[in-house]
Design a protein around this motif. Structure first.
Motif, mmCIF file in Angstrom:
data_model
loop_
_atom_site.group_PDB
_atom_site.id
_atom_site.type_symbol
_atom_site.label_atom_id
_atom_site.label_comp_id
_atom_site.label_asym_id
_atom_site.label_seq_id
_atom_site.Cartn_x
_atom_site.Cartn_y
_atom_site.Cartn_z
ATOM 1 N N ASP A 466 1.124 -1.639 0.361
ATOM 2 C CA ASP A 466 -0.145 -0.235 -0.203
ATOM 3 C C ASP A 466 1.669 1.167 -0.004
ATOM 4 O O ASP A 466 1.778 1.415 0.945
ATOM 5 C CB ASP A 466 -1.051 0.009 1.225
ATOM 6 N N PHE A 467 0.695 1.773 -0.931
ATOM 7 C CA PHE A 467 1.156 3.578 -1.343
ATOM 8 C C PHE A 467 1.586 4.067 0.048
ATOM 9 O O PHE A 467 2.683 4.843 0.628
ATOM 10 C CB PHE A 467 1.583 3.897 -2.210
ATOM 11 N N ASN A 468 -0.028 4.356 0.655
ATOM 12 C CA ASN A 468 0.357 4.925 1.754
ATOM 13 C C ASN A 468 0.995 5.158 2.558
ATOM 14 O O ASN A 468 1.977 5.534 3.793
ATOM 15 C CB ASN A 468 -1.275 5.754 2.061
ATOM 16 N N PHE B 278 -9.344 2.572 -1.264
ATOM 17 C CA PHE B 278 -8.725 2.735 -0.335
ATOM 18 C C PHE B 278 -7.592 3.315 0.180
ATOM 19 O O PHE B 278 -6.436 3.719 0.422
ATOM 20 C CB PHE B 278 -8.544 0.716 -0.001
ATOM 21 N N SER B 279 -6.795 2.885 -1.634
ATOM 22 C CA SER B 279 -5.200 2.899 -1.846
ATOM 23 C C SER B 279 -4.930 4.337 -1.663
ATOM 24 O O SER B 279 -4.664 5.068 -1.436
ATOM 25 C CB SER B 279 -4.748 2.410 -3.217
ATOM 26 N N LEU B 280 -6.626 5.147 -1.942
ATOM 27 C CA LEU B 280 -6.395 6.657 -1.857
ATOM 28 C C LEU B 280 -6.857 7.028 -0.647
ATOM 29 O O LEU B 280 -6.428 8.468 -0.394
ATOM 30 C CB LEU B 280 -7.483 7.427 -3.020
ATOM 31 N N ARG B 281 -7.122 6.140 -0.008
ATOM 32 C CA ARG B 281 -7.357 6.873 1.498
ATOM 33 C C ARG B 281 -8.804 7.740 1.345
ATOM 34 O O ARG B 281 -9.033 8.823 1.907
ATOM 35 C CB ARG B 281 -6.195 7.434 2.184
#
Lengths: 585, 318
Positions: A466-468, B278-281
């Motif tokens: 996950d990038f974040n 999800f990956s962008l929050r």
């Protein structure tokens, strides 16, 4: 000893590239493993990997060999072109869009005052010309006559002033870089409510508008000369400090680009129809569709459901596109660069020699070019090869050289200690690497481990799905190296920005700042070229980050489409109005 | 029954409160937020945006604001999609629901039939073949079987479309539209049914085997009832009872979407949207959707309890 290392490396690479081929077969082939097609594919792969000498197999556009193979679905389309787009989300207002895919949609709905050519140099669009004052602080745009929005209303300098003004409204929550990078005179007073309007923006007459900056900025011409919103439509309900009403207009855009929005079907399609009010005249093809294609686009290209899409420029993909028979192929290098960010707060990496040793010691050619079947190139400066500022003059290519790396580490005082790992003052030289889960990382880690071992560095990789999570680990400072890639860059200054705005922590070189400002203080391209050359040479020597790679892509498209061009900086938007479908027998 | 329901509903509210807090904390504590992954922005602008989005406020305050809005029927505004969360749900959930409802129906029908027959003919060649086939279907990964069918049926044979829900650019309405959607959903429904039918068949088969051995079945046969009556009236009804528990779980699954299937077949469903968010929050969307699933799960369990009571008078509700 040395020889053994090379052997190991080569075998590792072969295994690596086989894995990659296997992988890509699996995901690209749309179910691959069946019968004869598979064996054919297999032989092609072996042939391909044996001549993978490094460079991409395709450098010139390729024309379809046999258009009669075009699927009937595609043959029957006469006035519609369909292009794959990962995932437009439906917020079609420039500056308020959060997703880059919506940006692609916007670029067809809205024109710009100034656009850029294939080298990234400014060329007129909605503005027919511009003047830049002697002190480089004032830009005056002259709009074309009789410009119209898609609803038929006229477009004037007031619309331009309105567009710039709302970007400095305190409630503006989009991600445009204008508010933070372009210092328009009086903009901060407007933002804080001290002034009723922005003093630097002056409407001279309906076709002329000038903007004055606090200090010269060569990127302002293009950055401010972007999409223009209609004041009558988007500014109807505007009150200072409240832009939330714009959210209700996202799906009913009024633009001034080549196409108008016909219909948005969430998760499926964005349909466009030619804009009869477009200043260059109505585009040649009446309908255009962006088709959402989250998964793989191969199956749509093969069945003729889409006309145009892109793939990594691997030999395998190129061969497959050629074998379809009906696709033209266009090679392309993206306008960004990949790099390894170095934790400059760590003692060992503060030393320039250690960073250079890493650059020499990593076999970037194998990792980014060969293992990708040619779909990449090694980077040594923070600018893509397609940019007007790109240079190789006086640039150290850091060709893979373990011996040189060892020598530099010796000079830096890191001596080989127990277990072959270098030490200094009782501390081991360890590299804690972070990467996001991807095919590229899967290649990087085994090769880098081998490379680092050869020069006596302990390599500890950590992979994030996950990038974040990766970003917050980087923010916490618990890393030595991390793989990143910049967004698409337009002006050469975009690529060096991270070295001066504090993004690369603990990097503070007054000379870099000085050159950065100097390059922005003039809009003379030759002058700027010279300054960037000096700046790139400096960064190439200092290596505040380790430059790694450029990505190569190929566009495969229906051979019926004529006049297709793709700009590395603005994509297909500029040439799309000219695209036409030639009849097929 | 009345007091039972009031009690249950109070429990449900308490559970949902706890769930909302858990969901909120889970997302609030995952590293990174919507802004941190935007590499275009300078650190100052990031701070400014966090202020505007309310991400810089203390956690408890943010939870309070969120809950307050939810009570007013406002699930928030998606940061990435720039649209109200509920509007997005409405746009995407029904597409997922369509796939799920059809494939669930087919799965149950097929599983019941095969389960009953193979239980009745336990250890016959039919039973063995079915069991082997079921294990095979269960153990093939969905993306493989999906891509394989696309390759065969869509790319090579061109019988079915390779994905999506409509023919691109189609303006079909009415019957033509319905036919088009059915044409496009055939492949994903086949895959979902194939994947789901295995475990359910095994479930029904073993229930059936248990029931067939019961005394009352022998009694029914001894009374001289026809074999199909014994099987379907007496045995099947009782064998289906435990399946009511499953109904409770099916409810959220019907609306939850399937991430992998939707991705492979390019189906415009909620699973895909959730994964991207999800990956962008995109917290408002993530929290809203997870909360929706929590609500459906709680309702689902209540529903199955009540259904139990209706179907089987022996079950008392307290």
């Amino acid at each position: 000893m040395m020889k053994k290392g090379v052997y190991l490396l080569t075998s590792l690479l072969i295994v690596g590239s086989m894995l990659v081929t296997a992988c890509s077969n699996n995901s690209n082939d749309g179910g691959s493993s069946s019968g004869t097609a598979q064996t054919e594919q297999g032989t092609k792969d072996t042939a391909a990997s044996s001549d993978a000498g490094g460079t991409s197999a395709l450098t010139e556009p390729y024309t379809a060999a046999d258009l009669s193979k075009l699927p009937d679905v595609a043959k029957q389309r006469t006035d519609t072109i369909i292009v794959a787009l990962t995932d437009p989300s439906g917020a079609f207002t420039p500056y308020f869009t959060q997703s880059g895919y919506d940006g692609n949609v916007n670029s067809l709905l809205f024109g710009s005052l100034v656009t850029v050519d294939d080298k990234g140099l400014p060329v007129p669009d909605l503005a027919e010309k511009w003047d830049i004052s002697e002190d480089q602080k004032t830009i005056t745009y002259h709009l074309r006559k009789d410009l119209k929005f898609s609803d038929g209303s006229p477009m004037t300098a007031d619309d331009v002033a309105f567009t710039w003004t709302i970007l400095f409204d305190p409630s503006y929550d989009g991600d445009s870089i204008i508010p933070s990078t372009i210092a328009i005179q009086g903009a901060q007073d407007y933002k804080s409510g001290k002034a009723k309007s922005i003093s630097g923006i002056k409407v001279v007459d309906p076709q002329t508008i000038s903007v004055t900056l606090d200090k010269p900025n060569a990127t302002a011409l293009v950055t401010l000369g972007s999409n223009i919103l209609s004041k009558a439509y988007y500014g109807k309900d505007y009150k200072f400090g409240n832009l939330s009403y714009i959210k209700n207009l996202h799906q009913t855009p009024v633009g001034n680009g080549p196409y108008k929005l016909e219909k948005f079907i969430p998760g499926q399609e964005v349909r466009f129809v030619a804009n009869e009010n477009y200043y260059k005249g109505k585009p040649k093809t009446e309908h255009f569709i962006y088709k959402t294609s989250e998964g793989d686009a191969w199956q749509y290209l093969e069945t003729g459901e889409i006309d145009y899409t892109s793939f990594p420029a691997t030999t395998e993909n190129i061969e497959k596109l050629k074998s379809l028979g009906f696709t033209n192929i266009l090679p392309y290098t993206a306008s960004n660069y990949g790099y390894l960010q170095v934790n400059l707060e760590h003692e060992a990496l503060k030393d320039k020699k250690v960073r250079q040793a890493i650059a020499y010691g990593l076999d970037r050619q194998s990792i980014y070019v060969d293992a990708n079947e040619g779909a990449g190139a090694v980077a040594n400066i923070p600018a893509p090869p397609i940019s007007w500022a790109y240079t190789e003059d006086g640039i150290n290519p850091y060709k893979f050289d373990s011996e040189k790396a060892k020598q530099l580490l010796d000079e830096a005082g890191w001596k080989v200690g127990a277990g072959g790992i270098r030490e200094k003052d009782g501390k081991k030289l360890t590299i804690h690497y972070l990467g996001s889960k991807s095919k590229q990382t899967d290649i990087f880690i085994p090769v880098a481990k081998e490379n680092f071992q050869a020069i006596g560095v302990d390599f500890q990789p950590e992979v994030f799905a996950d990038f974040n999570s990766l970003v917050s680990k980087v923010e916490s400072g618990d890393y030595d190296l991390v793989s990143f890639s910049t967004p698409l860059l337009q002006d050469p200054s975009d690529g060096v920005m991270q070295f001066i705005d504090g993004e690369i922590k603990a990097y503070d070189n007054p000379k870099v700042k000085e050159l950065y400002d100097k390059a922005l203080a003039t809009s003379d391209i030759e002058e700027r070229k010279a300054v960037y050359k000096e700046l790139f040479q400096l960064l190439n020597d200092e290596l505040p980050v380790i430059f790694t790679n450029y990505k190569k892509t190929v566009y495969g498209y229906n051979g019926r489409i004529e006049n297709l061009k793709v700009s590395p900086f603005v994509g297909l938007a500029n040439s799309l109005p000219d695209w036409s479908l030639k009849p097929v027998q | 029954m009345g007091t039972y329901l009031t009690k249950r509903i109070i429990y449900m509210i308490v559970i949902l409160f706890a769930a909302s807090f858990l969901i909120f904390s889970l997302y609030a504590l995952t590293p990174g937020d919507f802004i941190s992954s935007n590499i275009k922005l300078s650190p100052e602008r990031k701070a400014e945006l966090r202020e505007i989005y309310g991400l810089s406020k203390p956690l408890l305050e943010r939870y309070g604001i969120w809950m307050n809005n939810v009570f007013h029927g406002d699930f928030g505004f998606s940061l990435a999609q720039q649209q109200p969360v509920l509007k997005l749900f409405n746009q995407y959930i029904w597409n997922s629901f369509l796939l799920a409802v059809v494939s669930t129906f087919l799965t149950w029908v097929i599983a019941v039939i095969i389960g009953v027959v193979s239980a009745y003919k336990q250890y016959s060649w039919f039973d063995t073949i079915v069991m082997v086939a079921i294990f095979a279907a269960m153990s093939i990964p969905s993306f493989f079987i999906g891509l394989f069918l696309i390759k065969i049926l869509a790319v090579d044979l061109k019988w079915l479309p390779p994905g999506g829900m409509l023919t691109t650019g189609s303006n079909a309405t009415g019957w033509a539209y319905i036919k088009e959607v059915i044409h496009h959903m055939t492949l994903p429904v086949i895959v979902m049914t194939l994947l789901g039918v295995g475990s359910l068949t095994r479930y029904f088969r073993s229930n059936m085997i248990d029931v067939i051995k019961q005394d009352y079945i022998r009694t029914a046969r001894a009374k001289g009832l026809k074999e199909d009556k014994v099987l379907f009236r007496h045995a099947l009804r009782n064998a289906l009872l435990p399946a009511i528990t499953l109904v409770g779980f099916e409810l959220p699954a019907l609306f939850g979407g399937s991430i992998i299937i939707e991705k492979i077949f390019n189906w415009p469903g909620i699973g895909q949207l959730y994964m991207q968010s999800f990956s962008l929050r995109d917290y408002p969307l993530l929290m809203g959707f997870t909360m929706l699933l929590a609500i459906l799960t709680v309702i689902g369990t209540l529903l199955s309890d009540v259904l139990y009571h209706i179907a089987d008078p022996r079950v008392r509700l307290h």
